[in-house]
Motif scaffolding. Sequence first.
Motif, PDB file in Angstrom:
ATOM      1  N   ILE A  40       0.848  -1.194   0.000  1.00 41.17           N
ATOM      2  CA  ILE A  40       0.000   0.000   0.000  1.00 41.17           C
ATOM      3  C   ILE A  40       0.884   1.243   0.000  1.00 41.17           C
ATOM      4  O   ILE A  40       1.843   1.338   0.764  1.00 41.17           O
ATOM      5  N   ASN A  41       0.552   2.191  -0.861  1.00 43.23           N
ATOM      6  CA  ASN A  41       1.289   3.454  -0.899  1.00 43.23           C
ATOM      7  C   ASN A  41       0.642   4.420   0.092  1.00 43.23           C
ATOM      8  O   ASN A  41      -0.474   4.891  -0.126  1.00 43.23           O
ATOM      9  N   LEU A  42       1.347   4.710   1.168  1.00 42.16           N
ATOM     10  CA  LEU A  42       0.797   5.587   2.197  1.00 42.16           C
ATOM     11  C   LEU A  42       0.584   7.010   1.692  1.00 42.16           C
ATOM     12  O   LEU A  42      -0.193   7.767   2.288  1.00 42.16           O
ATOM     13  N   SER A  43       1.231   7.389   0.607  1.00 39.87           N
ATOM     14  CA  SER A  43       1.061   8.734   0.061  1.00 39.87           C
ATOM     15  C   SER A  43      -0.365   8.997  -0.389  1.00 39.87           C
ATOM     16  O   SER A  43      -0.787  10.157  -0.490  1.00 39.87           O
ATOM     17  N   PHE A 101       4.569  -1.282   3.551  1.00 41.23           N
ATOM     18  CA  PHE A 101       4.090  -0.122   2.808  1.00 41.23           C
ATOM     19  C   PHE A 101       5.185   0.457   1.910  1.00 41.23           C
ATOM     20  O   PHE A 101       6.343   0.047   1.978  1.00 41.23           O
ATOM     21  N   THR A 102       4.780   1.435   1.098  1.00 46.21           N
ATOM     22  CA  THR A 102       5.737   2.180   0.291  1.00 46.21           C
ATOM     23  C   THR A 102       5.364   3.663   0.307  1.00 46.21           C
ATOM     24  O   THR A 102       4.197   4.007   0.551  1.00 46.21           O
ATOM     25  N   ILE A 103       6.348   4.512   0.078  1.00 44.71           N
ATOM     26  CA  ILE A 103       6.105   5.950  -0.109  1.00 44.71           C
ATOM     27  C   ILE A 103       6.913   6.439  -1.310  1.00 44.71           C
ATOM     28  O   ILE A 103       7.192   7.625  -1.445  1.00 44.71           O
ATOM     29  N   ALA A 104       7.280   5.502  -2.176  1.00 49.77           N
ATOM     30  CA  ALA A 104       8.122   5.831  -3.326  1.00 49.77           C
ATOM     31  C   ALA A 104       7.344   6.624  -4.379  1.00 49.77           C
ATOM     32  O   ALA A 104       6.122   6.476  -4.509  1.00 49.77           O
ATOM     33  N   HIS A 161       4.351  14.380   3.435  1.00 51.26           N
ATOM     34  CA  HIS A 161       3.711  15.497   2.730  1.00 51.26           C
ATOM     35  C   HIS A 161       4.220  16.872   3.159  1.00 51.26           C
ATOM     36  O   HIS A 161       3.997  17.855   2.430  1.00 51.26           O
ATOM     37  N   HIS A 162       4.852  16.964   4.305  1.00 49.87           N
ATOM     38  CA  HIS A 162       5.436  18.231   4.725  1.00 49.87           C
ATOM     39  C   HIS A 162       6.930  18.277   4.394  1.00 49.87           C
ATOM     40  O   HIS A 162       7.439  19.293   3.898  1.00 49.87           O
ATOM     41  N   ARG A 163       7.625  17.162   4.635  1.00 50.78           N
ATOM     42  CA  ARG A 163       9.064  17.091   4.369  1.00 50.78           C
ATOM     43  C   ARG A 163       9.387  16.506   2.998  1.00 50.78           C
ATOM     44  O   ARG A 163      10.473  16.740   2.463  1.00 50.78           O
ATOM     45  N   GLY A 164       8.469  15.708   2.446  1.00 54.25           N
ATOM     46  CA  GLY A 164       8.686  15.165   1.115  1.00 54.25           C
ATOM     47  C   GLY A 164       9.612  13.976   1.049  1.00 54.25           C
ATOM     48  O   GLY A 164      10.182  13.695  -0.009  1.00 54.25           O
ATOM     49  N   VAL A 165       9.769  13.223   2.154  1.00 43.53           N
ATOM     50  CA  VAL A 165      10.700  12.097   2.137  1.00 43.53           C
ATOM     51  C   VAL A 165      10.119  10.950   1.316  1.00 43.53           C
ATOM     52  O   VAL A 165       8.902  10.815   1.161  1.00 43.53           O
ATOM     53  N   THR A 166      11.010  10.106   0.787  1.00 45.38           N
ATOM     54  CA  THR A 166      10.595   8.974  -0.040  1.00 45.38           C
ATOM     55  C   THR A 166      11.114   7.648   0.507  1.00 45.38           C
ATOM     56  O   THR A 166      11.025   6.620  -0.165  1.00 45.38           O
ATOM     57  N   ILE A 218      -2.466  10.579  -8.043  1.00 40.10           N
ATOM     58  CA  ILE A 218      -2.799  12.000  -8.194  1.00 40.10           C
ATOM     59  C   ILE A 218      -1.886  12.841  -7.307  1.00 40.10           C
ATOM     60  O   ILE A 218      -1.295  13.835  -7.754  1.00 40.10           O
ATOM     61  N   VAL A 219      -1.749  12.438  -6.050  1.00 43.61           N
ATOM     62  CA  VAL A 219      -0.890  13.177  -5.124  1.00 43.61           C
ATOM     63  C   VAL A 219       0.563  13.143  -5.594  1.00 43.61           C
ATOM     64  O   VAL A 219       1.301  14.127  -5.441  1.00 43.61           O
ATOM     65  N   ALA A 220       0.986  12.026  -6.197  1.00 38.77           N
ATOM     66  CA  ALA A 220       2.368  11.909  -6.676  1.00 38.77           C
ATOM     67  C   ALA A 220       2.705  12.992  -7.689  1.00 38.77           C
ATOM     68  O   ALA A 220       3.863  13.448  -7.757  1.00 38.77           O
ATOM     69  N   GLN A 221       1.731  13.415  -8.476  1.00 37.77           N
ATOM     70  CA  GLN A 221       1.982  14.484  -9.443  1.00 37.77           C
ATOM     71  C   GLN A 221       2.373  15.776  -8.732  1.00 37.77           C
ATOM     72  O   GLN A 221       3.258  16.510  -9.179  1.00 37.77           O
ATOM     73  N   VAL A 222       1.710  16.038  -7.601  1.00 35.50           N
ATOM     74  CA  VAL A 222       2.041  17.221  -6.803  1.00 35.50           C
ATOM     75  C   VAL A 222       3.416  17.057  -6.169  1.00 35.50           C
ATOM     76  O   VAL A 222       4.234  17.985  -6.160  1.00 35.50           O
ATOM     77  N   GLN A 223       3.686  15.869  -5.648  1.00 38.03           N
ATOM     78  CA  GLN A 223       4.980  15.624  -5.004  1.00 38.03           C
ATOM     79  C   GLN A 223       6.138  15.776  -5.992  1.00 38.03           C
ATOM     80  O   GLN A 223       7.175  16.362  -5.659  1.00 38.03           O
TER      81      GLN A 223
END
Length: 400
Positions: A21-24, A83-86, A58-63, A158-163
């Motif tokens: 699951i992508n937590l982003s 999980f992933t946040i990649a 979402h505040h620091r932008g870590v991956t 969708i959020v990844a586009q912003v990131q």
Amino acid sequence: MSVTLDLSRVAPAVDAPKPPINLSGLTRPQMVAALTESGVVEHGKAKMRATQIFRWVHHRGVTDFAQMSDVAKETRARLADHFTIARPEVVERQVSKDGTRKWLIRMAPGVEVETVYIPSVGRAGALCVSSQVGCTLNCSFCHTGTQALVRNLTAAEIVAQVQIAKDDLGEWPSDKEDRLLSNIVFMGMGEPLYNLGQVADAIEIISDNEGITISRRRITVSTSGVVPQLQALGDKTQAMLAISLHATNDALRDVLVPLNKKYPLDQLMAGIRAYPGLSNARRVTFEYVMLKGVNDSPDEARALVKLIKGIPAKVNLIPFNPWPGTDYQCSDWAAIEAFAAILNRAGYSSPIRTPRGRDILAACGQLKSESEKVRASAMRKLSMAAMAGVLDDDEDEAAA
């Protein structure tokens, strides 16, 4: 002679493992539930841990979970197991001579979208994001409208586009002063109201004050007119509304925007008038592409004034950008100015928007790029000129 197949030794099919699951793509309440259900975090600490992770992402932008310095190493390891946040892959990045940036993003094999950042639009700069890969609407003036729908994008995509835009713009942490990215518009590939659940979750994530913190007043959703979903859009997102209109009568709109056959103008206008929160401080924007000899006459302008009478609104006039194979032409500049003058005299703001990023095919209706031909990607319109009109005139109305 009959033959019987002995299947007793055939191994049963093995289900492919589910991707992590992508937590982003999870709102904070969804993240609490996911952390608890996975067993990674005990119930009593899940809310606190979710807020920590949310801020890192979402505040620091870590991956990488390893970067979360205030989370125990053992917990970070368990998070990485489940999980992933990649980020997805950025296949191509282009920068226009006017500063517009465009990214080709591969979400999965054969699943690609283009995302465009336009500087000096809205408060500082705006990002046009996609909600689907491909489109079902087949608007006749739209180059990318000829592409079939591949699938909906997830909230994480969708959020990844912003990131990705924030990565490229150097916009981390999200409370950085003088941010270049101040506005989000859902004017990219796809019809947002056909993917409203994921769009609504993405807006909740983008606007959350523990993360990216872009105000809902600075988030605009553009629709071609999926009338039954307008109420839900307003209730779930509180986003600003834009309508891809382009015609003042059903006969013409049936040709330009075929969705009109399902939801004709009388139903569309009724739905707009009932949009939650609509007021002089939260006007709807009508997008109107200027097509020579088709919808650009003074009579059409007067019909438009009559059609939108009483609705807190502005009209964004978009010079048509020709593309190979189209039968349409852009209206003459004099015709566009005359059209705008009629709207202005009736009290409606009607900016004429010069498309941005033409040299990298990022202007309105031009986003069927070479990548589509090579990779069979489905590229939908990006209404760059429309975006500018939606945002520029709302700055006195929008929340800081």
